[in-house]
Design a protein around this motif. Sequence first.
Motif, PDB file in Angstrom:
ATOM      1  N   MET A 151       0.831  -1.213   0.000  1.00  0.00           N
ATOM      2  CA  MET A 151       0.000   0.000   0.000  1.00  0.00           C
ATOM      3  C   MET A 151       0.860   1.256   0.000  1.00  0.00           C
ATOM      4  O   MET A 151       0.344   2.371  -0.044  1.00  0.00           O
ATOM      5  N   ASP A 152       2.187   1.080   0.029  1.00  0.00           N
ATOM      6  CA  ASP A 152       3.111   2.207   0.035  1.00  0.00           C
ATOM      7  C   ASP A 152       3.104   2.903  -1.326  1.00  0.00           C
ATOM      8  O   ASP A 152       3.278   2.256  -2.372  1.00  0.00           O
ATOM      9  N   THR A 153       2.907   4.206  -1.321  1.00  0.00           N
ATOM     10  CA  THR A 153       2.800   4.954  -2.572  1.00  0.00           C
ATOM     11  C   THR A 153       4.084   4.868  -3.401  1.00  0.00           C
ATOM     12  O   THR A 153       4.037   4.713  -4.626  1.00  0.00           O
ATOM     13  N   GLY A 154       5.223   4.963  -2.740  1.00  0.00           N
ATOM     14  CA  GLY A 154       6.487   4.904  -3.452  1.00  0.00           C
ATOM     15  C   GLY A 154       6.687   3.584  -4.173  1.00  0.00           C
ATOM     16  O   GLY A 154       7.130   3.544  -5.330  1.00  0.00           O
ATOM     17  N   LYS A 155       6.332   2.484  -3.499  1.00  0.00           N
ATOM     18  CA  LYS A 155       6.479   1.164  -4.123  1.00  0.00           C
ATOM     19  C   LYS A 155       5.501   0.974  -5.270  1.00  0.00           C
ATOM     20  O   LYS A 155       5.833   0.373  -6.296  1.00  0.00           O
ATOM     21  N   ARG A 156       4.305   1.487  -5.092  1.00  0.00           N
ATOM     22  CA  ARG A 156       3.321   1.379  -6.175  1.00  0.00           C
ATOM     23  C   ARG A 156       3.741   2.206  -7.392  1.00  0.00           C
ATOM     24  O   ARG A 156       3.554   1.782  -8.537  1.00  0.00           O
ATOM     25  N   ASN A 157       4.308   3.366  -7.142  1.00  0.00           N
ATOM     26  CA  ASN A 157       4.795   4.188  -8.253  1.00  0.00           C
ATOM     27  C   ASN A 157       5.967   3.517  -8.966  1.00  0.00           C
ATOM     28  O   ASN A 157       6.107   3.607 -10.192  1.00  0.00           O
ATOM     29  N   ARG A 158       6.804   2.837  -8.186  1.00  0.00           N
ATOM     30  CA  ARG A 158       7.943   2.133  -8.797  1.00  0.00           C
ATOM     31  C   ARG A 158       7.447   0.973  -9.658  1.00  0.00           C
ATOM     32  O   ARG A 158       7.999   0.710 -10.740  1.00  0.00           O
ATOM     33  N   LEU A 159       6.423   0.287  -9.202  1.00  0.00           N
ATOM     34  CA  LEU A 159       5.832  -0.779 -10.003  1.00  0.00           C
ATOM     35  C   LEU A 159       5.235  -0.214 -11.290  1.00  0.00           C
ATOM     36  O   LEU A 159       5.433  -0.771 -12.381  1.00  0.00           O
ATOM     37  N   LYS A 160       4.530   0.890 -11.178  1.00  0.00           N
ATOM     38  CA  LYS A 160       3.918   1.493 -12.368  1.00  0.00           C
ATOM     39  C   LYS A 160       4.980   1.915 -13.368  1.00  0.00           C
ATOM     40  O   LYS A 160       4.790   1.792 -14.585  1.00  0.00           O
ATOM     41  N   LEU A 161       6.115   2.423 -12.886  1.00  0.00           N
ATOM     42  CA  LEU A 161       7.195   2.793 -13.798  1.00  0.00           C
ATOM     43  C   LEU A 161       7.711   1.568 -14.540  1.00  0.00           C
ATOM     44  O   LEU A 161       7.927   1.614 -15.756  1.00  0.00           O
ATOM     45  N   PHE A 162       7.907   0.473 -13.815  1.00  0.00           N
ATOM     46  CA  PHE A 162       8.344  -0.770 -14.479  1.00  0.00           C
ATOM     47  C   PHE A 162       7.361  -1.167 -15.565  1.00  0.00           C
ATOM     48  O   PHE A 162       7.746  -1.486 -16.695  1.00  0.00           O
ATOM     49  N   LEU A 163       6.075  -1.177 -15.233  1.00  0.00           N
ATOM     50  CA  LEU A 163       5.054  -1.583 -16.189  1.00  0.00           C
ATOM     51  C   LEU A 163       5.075  -0.689 -17.430  1.00  0.00           C
ATOM     52  O   LEU A 163       4.991  -1.174 -18.565  1.00  0.00           O
ATOM     53  N   SER A 164       5.174   0.617 -17.226  1.00  0.00           N
ATOM     54  CA  SER A 164       5.160   1.561 -18.342  1.00  0.00           C
ATOM     55  C   SER A 164       6.388   1.394 -19.229  1.00  0.00           C
ATOM     56  O   SER A 164       6.280   1.374 -20.467  1.00  0.00           O
ATOM     57  N   VAL A 165       7.563   1.266 -18.606  1.00  0.00           N
ATOM     58  CA  VAL A 165       8.793   1.138 -19.389  1.00  0.00           C
ATOM     59  C   VAL A 165       8.840  -0.211 -20.094  1.00  0.00           C
ATOM     60  O   VAL A 165       9.256  -0.308 -21.255  1.00  0.00           O
ATOM     61  N   ALA A 166       8.397  -1.271 -19.407  1.00  0.00           N
ATOM     62  CA  ALA A 166       8.379  -2.599 -20.031  1.00  0.00           C
ATOM     63  C   ALA A 166       7.428  -2.622 -21.223  1.00  0.00           C
ATOM     64  O   ALA A 166       7.757  -3.165 -22.289  1.00  0.00           O
ATOM     65  N   TRP A 167       6.251  -2.012 -21.053  1.00  0.00           N
ATOM     66  CA  TRP A 167       5.299  -2.015 -22.163  1.00  0.00           C
ATOM     67  C   TRP A 167       5.832  -1.227 -23.357  1.00  0.00           C
ATOM     68  O   TRP A 167       5.745  -1.670 -24.506  1.00  0.00           O
ATOM     69  N   THR A 168       6.402  -0.042 -23.123  1.00  0.00           N
ATOM     70  CA  THR A 168       6.928   0.749 -24.238  1.00  0.00           C
ATOM     71  C   THR A 168       8.159   0.102 -24.863  1.00  0.00           C
ATOM     72  O   THR A 168       8.530   0.432 -25.995  1.00  0.00           O
ATOM     73  N   SER A 169       8.785  -0.817 -24.154  1.00  0.00           N
ATOM     74  CA  SER A 169       9.933  -1.547 -24.702  1.00  0.00           C
ATOM     75  C   SER A 169       9.496  -2.721 -25.574  1.00  0.00           C
ATOM     76  O   SER A 169      10.257  -3.153 -26.455  1.00  0.00           O
ATOM     77  N   LEU A 170       8.305  -3.251 -25.329  1.00  0.00           N
ATOM     78  CA  LEU A 170       7.870  -4.472 -26.002  1.00  0.00           C
ATOM     79  C   LEU A 170       6.638  -4.305 -26.882  1.00  0.00           C
ATOM     80  O   LEU A 170       6.446  -5.070 -27.820  1.00  0.00           O
ATOM     81  N   GLY A 171       5.780  -3.341 -26.564  1.00  0.00           N
ATOM     82  CA  GLY A 171       4.491  -3.237 -27.233  1.00  0.00           C
ATOM     83  C   GLY A 171       4.512  -2.368 -28.479  1.00  0.00           C
ATOM     84  O   GLY A 171       5.543  -1.790 -28.864  1.00  0.00           O
ATOM     85  N   ASN A 172       3.359  -2.289 -29.137  1.00  0.00           N
ATOM     86  CA  ASN A 172       3.193  -1.421 -30.306  1.00  0.00           C
ATOM     87  C   ASN A 172       2.916   0.005 -29.835  1.00  0.00           C
ATOM     88  O   ASN A 172       1.943   0.247 -29.115  1.00  0.00           O
TER      89      ASN A 172
END
Length: 254
Positions: A151-172
């Motif tokens: 529930m920690d905001t910092g950890k959730r933001n770090r997860l969201k960054l991973f998701l965003s960067v991973a998607w832009t690295s692999l997706g259309n």
Amino acid sequence: MSNQSTWRAFPTWREHWISLDEVQQLLNAADEILRRRLAGNRQMPQWNARANSDRLTLGIAALRVWANGEPPKSDDKRPETIRQIHAAISPALHAIMWPRWLFLERAFFDASQTGDLLFAALVMRTMCEEVQRLHALDLSADELAEFAGSMDTGKRNRLKLFLSVAWTSLGNLSDKMVYEGTDWPKLKLVSDSMSDLESARRALNSYVHPNYSSHIVALFPERASCARVLLKGTVALYEAFFALSWAKQPLSGQ
């Protein structure tokens, strides 16, 4: 390229730089860290894009949905879901971590050896941004699961960054991202945690900007200001690279 045991940074300018205050120490540090890097992997990874392609497609789709603000509705299911996504995308993600870095690095090595300092600074600035992007992706399945269940905001933001960067690295990518350069993930969370690298990136950015100092590089490459920006940048850049969990792993490839 010369043998890694005798390789030296910016050989064309050493006789001009070596007598400058503090530059000898910086030259030694740059030489050492570059020789260390040249002893590591310089091959493109091998990866079978057809293997488990359906699983990868589903993983990328899940990345996109979560990165765009639609995580699994049940908080309890998020850690397991991110583990499944990570398992689906990790072979592709590991394969694409090296290529852009190796091409940028080759350009930097050429600039260093030929003495093209402005080009070296331009490439290094991009390498700083690339290593920040690579750090954004450098999370294990256990770390991702921990962040997804927190529930920690910092950890959730770090997860969201991973998701965003991973998607832009692999997706259309969207047309706006490709043609207008908008909607890309912001790497501030990573840059804030890497103060030496970010300082080097900003110094390089100011140095190559035409409204500030790029003319100084062209007109006075022998000056201490040029040497310090480039050599400090080299050391900070490769220290950040070696901090990646996979940077020193052996690799077979082309």
